[in-house]
Design an enzyme around this catalytic site. Structure first.
Site, PDB file in Angstrom:
ATOM      1  N   GLU A 186       0.775  -1.234   0.000  1.00 53.06           N
ATOM      2  CA  GLU A 186       0.000   0.000   0.000  1.00 53.06           C
ATOM      3  C   GLU A 186       0.808   1.285   0.000  1.00 53.06           C
ATOM      4  OE1 GLU A 186      -3.452   0.171  -0.233  1.00 53.06           O
ATOM      5  OE2 GLU A 186      -3.118  -1.939  -0.721  1.00 53.06           O
ATOM      6  N   SER A 467     -44.103 -29.475  25.619  1.00 52.93           N
ATOM      7  CA  SER A 467     -44.016 -30.234  26.875  1.00 52.93           C
ATOM      8  C   SER A 467     -42.932 -29.737  27.810  1.00 52.93           C
ATOM      9  CB  SER A 467     -43.790 -31.717  26.564  1.00 52.93           C
ATOM     10  OG  SER A 467     -44.871 -32.231  25.822  1.00 52.93           O
TER      11      SER A 467
END
Length: 801
Positions: A186, A467
């Site tokens: 970069e 349940s």
């Protein structure tokens, strides 16, 4: 006079107006430019101040090193290494180091500030028996009976409205080749330029013209930081000018090291699913399953190489382009003298091996997401979080194990039942694990993959528990002071109808059969619907609804269907409600945040334990005893078949249309719950015992490996009797078989199965005689009907709810 007249004509009114307007325009331009520069300066100052404060940081819970803790279950050594403790083989142990020898671990613990208190540095010696801590003592100090704390881990941070794993990067902690790779990719001249680099722009333009494409960018690292941190992504010349000025201001205000560290923290690295990756740390984790400190030179070059086009050059999506870009970066590193010839040759020869599964780019993402949601409820907005530290309850090691358990469990279900596979609507699961006594939530999984869906099913999805709600019906009945039922009471199991308004409701059992009459124990162990509604009617539907409210399940209409879990709840609320059983009648509010500190160390919020009694300890224990029977011989018997041997209890849950599968269970110290289903309500066609229970067993094994196992304590007011399972009366000499049953004192039967009535003085007393874990399960002491036993085993295997 003529000359003066000429001068006067030269100063005509028109010329004067032009000069005045020119001066005004110049003045306005200078003022505007000054205001613009002042604004940019203030933006830079705000960025520097915010970076000094840091983002809102979210921490895990500290690990308490105490007697009884399994160092293997807690993964103590990997934990120490991950926290940056240096392992020694010789020499004295100092702060931040440790030495492990057979039977002993010596640690120089760092001090840290926590939500509750400030922990000092300690030099401790931990004595082991196998892998279990036997004793913790401070060098030159006393035994620490309650243990000492290992500092919490950083889960992630929150800044600029973006949740991400923004763990601060320090150049001193990075390998040289990682930094060199970023500079080579970069900004080769980063160390020498003042923020903008005309030479770099010209060179990039020439390289791009030669290569026929964008091979290099002209922006410096400082310019990219200015764009990422202070500007919008729009492409205009005015923005480029602003970017250049901001870059110079940043260079004047920060050191090169600070600029590079800020860049490495914020640079965009692409996406994993719908999650953006910001910073090289999450990029390294996502693409290679490593921290940046573990990257090879070739891997570092790959990471650096994708910065200019993260999605286009992703090593996972476009490996050929990523490989070409990596090799270019490696050669740039060598040309700048940052990589030797031999190192270059090895790096170029290294295959590109990205991790297609990788590590989750965020730590505990569903947990952290819920923490952020709760912070807004505390009045903390994203705009005012700078520098805050949030201390949570999550155990990061357990969270990682539970994440793996869910992934493996769902994959196993799809492999076994191919019809569950769906690309558009994948099978989902939710898991909650919390400490019973404190209510501290140790792990949350809110779905299959946070990168694909951020909806938290553990905390925000309301589903019918089926349940799994039934234990509260039986607790209400066993705790009824006026007409108490017992585990040995018998209830009807036959076709019945209830009128609800103008409608008639007639429930059926899961196996479509009716047994005529069953005991309360069998009704709950086998999860029979009709007897459960009968029990709810006996105690009163309003009483069941009130108990549900008290344990944290919200307001529920007191109608017959309440007994079968038709009211919708979240997994977190249901797991929290189950704390009533190991806590013997006290329910504990689940907690995810232990405390919040501001940037100056002031306590903004501190959690407190919230517990309240909703039932008697004796009745709750008897209900828990029944739930242990569910695990040992009822619908939850798969728990034992899958190898979980510690004392646990729990309940399966399946909705009538099989849209939801549950298993909620607990040990004396840990409560955990699992839900499995589809988001769109597509029926699973599987019971809770088949779909949810296997995942719960995985989760509970990991939880108990960390916390250890102990027996259920028996509270005062509980007695045990040997009874005839057929009649529910005391076992006599003529009874064909007997089981040992728990009763609330005063509700135990007084007559034997052959009709004899015994005075209270002659009743057999079993209090404090049995081991608690033995007392927590029914024990058949003599053979009864062998076919009945086989029939119940088959029901538990094939038809369990």
């Amino acid at each position: 006079m003529a000359k003066r007249a000429g001068r006067d004509r030269g100063r005509s009114p028109r010329g004067a107006r032009v000069r005045r307007w020119t001066a005004v325009v110049l003045l306005l331009a200078v003022a505007s430019g000054t205001a613009w520069l002042w604004k940019l300066y203030r933006d830079v100052e705000s960025f520097v101040a915010a970076r000094a404060l840091g983002p809102l940081r979210i921490f895990s819970s500290p690990l308490v090193l105490r007697p009884g803790l399994s160092t293997a279950g807690a993964r103590l050594i990997p934990r120490l290494r991950r926290l940056g403790y240096r392992e020694l083989t010789g020499g004295p142990v100092s702060t931040g180091t440790f030495r492990a020898t057979p039977g002993r671990i010596e640690i120089g613990l760092r001090g840290f500030v926590d939500a509750a208190e400030e922990e000092p540095e300690r030099h401790v010696m931990i004595d082991l028996g196998g892998d279990t801590i036997v004793r913790v003592r401070q060098i030159d100090g006393p035994l620490t009976a309650d243990g000492v704390s290992l500092e919490p881990e950083l889960l992630g941070s929150y800044a600029g409205g973006v949740l991400g794993e923004r763990k601060p990067v320090r150049l001193a902690g990075l390998p040289a080749h990682v930094v060199a790779a970023v500079l080579a990719a970069e900004d080769e001249r980063f160390a020498t330029h003042p923020g903008i680099d005309p030479v770099g722009v010209l060179r990039a333009a020439m390289v791009n013209v030669k290569g026929g494409g964008v091979l290099q960018g002209g922006s410096t690292i400082t310019q990219q930081l200015a764009k990422n941190a202070l500007l919008t992504p729009e492409r205009r010349w005015s923005r480029k000018v602003t970017e250049a000025v901001l870059s110079v201001l940043l260079e004047l205000r920060l050191t090169k090291q600070e600029i590079l560290e800020a860049y490495l923290d914020t640079v965009y690295m692409g996406r994993v699913g719908s999650i953006g990756l910001y910073g090289i740390a999450p990029g390294a984790r996502a693409f290679f399953g490593k921290e940046p400190t573990g990257l090879t030179a070739a891997e570092a070059a790959t990471i650096a190489g994708i910065i200019h086009a993260p999605n286009a050059d992703s090593p996972i999506r476009h490996p050929e382009r990523a490989l070409a870009r990596r090799n270019l970066v490696l050669r740039n590193m060598a040309s700048n003298g940052w990589l030797g010839e031999a190192e270059l040759a090895r790096a170029l020869a290294e295959p590109l091996r990205p991790s297609r599964q990788g590590l989750q780019p965020l730590e505990a993402p569903f947990f952290v997401d819920e923490v952020l949601r709760r912070l807004t409820q505390l009045g903390i907005s994203p705009e005012h979080v700078r520098g805050m530290a949030v201390y949570t309850t999550v155990d990061l090691e357990l969270q990682r194990a539970v994440d793996h358990d869910v992934a493996e469990g769902l994959a196993g279900l799809e492999k076994r039942f191919r019809r569950l596979r769906s690309a558009d609507h994948p099978l989902q699961a939710a898991v909650v694990v919390l400490e019973a006594q404190s209510g501290l939530v140790r792990a949350i999984v809110g779905g299959r993959d946070f990168t694909q869906s951020q909806f938290n099913r553990a905390t925000r999805s309301r589903r019918q528990p089926g349940s799994a709600f039934k234990p509260f019906v039986y607790l209400a009945a066993l705790d009824d002071a006026e007409r108490p039922m017992t585990a040995a009471s018998h209830v009807r199991d036959e076709p019945l109808r209830w009128r609800v308004g103008r409608d008639v409701w007639s429930p059926t059992n899961y196996d479509r059969r009716f047994l005529g009459e069953v005991s309360v124990r069998r009704a709950l162990e086998d999860s029979r619907n009709v007897p459960t509604v009968v029990v709810a009617e006996h105690v009163g539907f309003p009483r069941v609804a009130e108990l549900a409210r008290l344990v944290g399940l919200g307001t529920i209409r007191p109608v017959p269907a309440i007994a079968l879990g038709t009211a919708e709840v979240t997994p977190l609320d249901l797991v929290g409600a189950y704390t009533v059983f190991p806590n013997l009648g006290e329910v504990t509010r689940p907690a995810l945040i232990r405390g919040v500190l501001t940037s100056d160390g002031t306590v903004f919020y501190q959690d407190r334990l919230v517990r309240r009694r909703v039932a008697t300890g004796a009745a709750t224990y008897v209900t828990s005893n029944l739930l242990a029977g569910v695990v040992n011989s009822g619908t939850g018997a798969g728990v034992r078949r899958l190898g979980l041997r510690q004392p646990v209890a729990g309940k399966t849950g399946t909705t009538n249309d099989s849209k939801d599968a549950w298993f909620i269970g607990y040990s004396p110290d840990v409560v955990a719950g699992t839900w499995v289903g589809f988001d769109d309500g597509t029926p699973l066609g599987l019971s809770g015992a088949t779909a949810a229970l296997p995942i719960w067993v995985r989760v509970m094994k990991d939880s108990l490996a960390l916390s250890g196992a102990r027996s259920f304590p028996v509270p005062a007011g509980v007695v045990f009797r040997d009874i005839d399972p057929v009649t529910g009366f005391l076992a006599g000499w003529s009874c064909p078989g007997s089981i040992r049953e728990a009763f609330v004192m005063g509700t135990e039967p007084r007559s034997t199965c052959d009709g004899q009535s015994l005075p209270a003085a002659e009743l057999p007393i079993h209090e404090d005689v049995l081991e608690p874990d033995a007392a927590h399960r029914p024990v058949e002491t003599s053979p009864s009907n062998p076919w009945k036993a086989t029939e119940r085993w088959l029901e538990g295997w094939f038809g369990g709810r």
